[in-house]
Design a protein around this motif. Sequence first.
Motif: not given
Lengths: 156, 159
Positions: B43-46, B133, B135-137, B140, B142-143, B154-157
């Motif tokens: 899993s790559l981030a910046q 997965s 998101d950048g922040s 959010l 997704a599983v 599912d999307l979980i905030r």
Amino acid sequence: MERASGGLLATSQQDPALSGNGKWLAVISDLRGRQTVQLRNVINGSIQALPQLKRHQPHSSPSLSWNGRYIALITQHGRRRMAVIADRLNGRLHPIQLPGGRDPIQVSLAPDAQTLALQVTDQGLWRVEIFDLSDVLEIDRPAGQALSTPPLTPAP
Amino acid sequence: MKMVSLSLGLLILIAGCSGERPRPRPELNGLLRQSVSSRRDPSLAQVWLASLGKRGGRERIELIDLRNRRPVPLPGLNRADAQPISLSVSGDGARIAVVQQRDDRTELFLYRRNAAALQRIPLDPPGVPRSVSLDGSGRLLAVEVSRNGRWDVDLIRLP
């Protein structure tokens, strides 16, 4: 909690991948028995077409750049698995060639699309390999991020 | 016909020499092979790479700072009795979402590096999580969840 809404034909959704800005979600859906990537707008649920990826299923392991401009995933070309990156802005498809008969298993694209991590099988073992994409793809940066322009020199 | 094949050959030659292809990072790839018998689930981030490295028959979550090519400590994340299944790192490397199995239970967790805290994220309705997965922040998530023989996302905030 929200549930990603399924398309009419989707019977299952797997392998989710969010874009860096959280606006796009890629999933692998079972469409008429073919594992096919679908790109959804998280805000309104609409599905975006990905014409350059219509063939070469099964798809697996999608990964998105920051604004969702690029989508990397594993496809099938004949009897070989291949990692590709689709550019949604200009419709181009970039194949990632792996020397030495190694098979790609999983892919992760950095949010700025300048680096790619690939999980491959190498002599029966899993390896992770990193590739520099800076010669291949333009940067996909967050909106409003400052460019690395040199500062203006004050007038004498 | 000869002209066409000659032009095609020339085109392939030009494309092959243009240098516009992904370049392997030998210094990083050598490091990623060292000291593990296998590595998966990148899993790559910046400037971060999270992955599952196997040592002595056991898989552990590792986070590598790509700027200095060094692993960073992740206190409280890798439990001896837990088997990691899937992971995802946020854009700034501060958060790692993990699906792991322990005592025949497969559960979703969020790890915050600044607090060295592993927090269980409940699924509603209940199900068995697999691929995840962020998101950048890192706010959010997704599983992929198995419920009654069907895979949903599912999307979980997250706060």
